[in-house]
Scaffold this active site. Structure first.
Site, PDB file in Angstrom:
ATOM      1  N   ASP A 125       4.242 -41.033  -6.108  1.00 12.40           N
ATOM      2  CA  ASP A 125       2.778 -41.018  -6.697  1.00 12.40           C
ATOM      3  C   ASP A 125       2.641 -39.749  -7.660  1.00 12.40           C
ATOM      4  OD1 ASP A 125      -0.107 -40.610  -6.863  1.00 12.40           O
ATOM      5  OD2 ASP A 125      -0.184 -42.450  -5.635  1.00 12.40           O
ATOM      6  N   ILE A 126       2.030 -40.144  -8.761  1.00  8.59           N
ATOM      7  CA  ILE A 126       1.642 -39.079  -9.780  1.00  8.59           C
ATOM      8  C   ILE A 126       0.675 -38.461  -9.274  1.00  8.59           C
ATOM      9  CG2 ILE A 126       2.753 -40.397 -11.775  1.00  8.59           C
ATOM     10  CD1 ILE A 126      -0.190 -40.704 -12.609  1.00  8.59           C
TER      11      ILE A 126
ATOM     12  N   GLY B 221     -11.035 -50.068  -2.221  1.00  5.67           N
ATOM     13  CA  GLY B 221     -10.200 -48.987  -2.847  1.00  5.67           C
ATOM     14  C   GLY B 221      -9.094 -49.069  -3.978  1.00  5.67           C
ATOM     15  N   GLN B 222      -9.055 -50.407  -4.024  1.00  2.00           N
ATOM     16  CA  GLN B 222      -7.604 -50.676  -4.949  1.00  2.00           C
ATOM     17  C   GLN B 222      -7.974 -50.513  -6.193  1.00  2.00           C
ATOM     18  OE1 GLN B 222      -6.121 -54.998  -4.426  1.00  2.00           O
ATOM     19  NE2 GLN B 222      -4.291 -54.365  -5.654  1.00  2.00           N
TER      20      GLN B 222
ATOM     21  N   HIS C 287       0.285 -52.783  -3.738  1.00  2.00           N
ATOM     22  CA  HIS C 287       1.072 -51.488  -3.591  1.00  2.00           C
ATOM     23  C   HIS C 287       0.890 -50.912  -1.907  1.00  2.00           C
ATOM     24  CE1 HIS C 287      -2.332 -50.083  -5.659  1.00  2.00           C
ATOM     25  NE2 HIS C 287      -1.931 -48.779  -5.171  1.00  2.00           N
TER      26      HIS C 287
ATOM     27  N   HIS D  96       1.031 -47.309   0.353  1.00  3.63           N
ATOM     28  CA  HIS D  96       1.314 -45.944   0.285  1.00  3.63           C
ATOM     29  C   HIS D  96       1.996 -45.522   1.513  1.00  3.63           C
ATOM     30  CE1 HIS D  96      -1.860 -45.277  -3.138  1.00  3.63           C
ATOM     31  NE2 HIS D  96      -2.079 -46.597  -2.622  1.00  3.63           N
TER      32      HIS D  96
END
Length: 119
Positions: free
Chosen positions: A30-31, A98-99, A105, A107
């Site tokens: 994740d960035i 909260g997408q 995806h 986490h």
């Protein structure tokens, strides 16, 4: 799906710090990590939400979930002596969930104590 960031990452058009890949699944860091280990696991094929993926290709959903465990093992969150030292799997599905990126995806989070409730 040229406008989908994750589709573009899966196609190699946008760089990603890849940690695991198969012909149908991609995992990358994740960035904006929320834990020492924060990896996103996606199907290469576009499915907007968890429900969309489950409804159209439950086998692929199983591959994505299996890849989350492989990432946790690879990242040291699952050890030989303690098979489950601890990690969290989060899936945000739909706007109320909260997408933000509308390509399903998961986490994989770990490397620190996870608290409850998450927020």
């Amino acid at each position: 799906m040229n406008e989908c960031l994750f589709c573009r990452m899966a196609a190699g058009e946008v760089p990603a710090d890849v940690v695991l890949e198969t012909d149908r699944v991609l995992a990358f860091r994740d960035i904006d990590p929320q834990a020492p280990v924060h990896v996103l696991v996606i199907p290469r094929e576009h499915h907007a939400t968890l429900g969309a993926l489950a409804g159209s290709d439950p086998g692929l959903l199983g591959e994505v979930v299996a890849a989350t465990h492989a990432v946790a093992r690879q990242e040291g969150l699952v050890g030989a002596d303690d098979p489950e030292p601890g990690w969290r799997l989060v899936v945000n599905s739909g706007p109320a969930g909260g997408q933000v990126v509308h390509h399903v995806h998961m986490h994989v989070l770990g490397g620190r104590q996870m608290r409850w409730p998450p927020g």
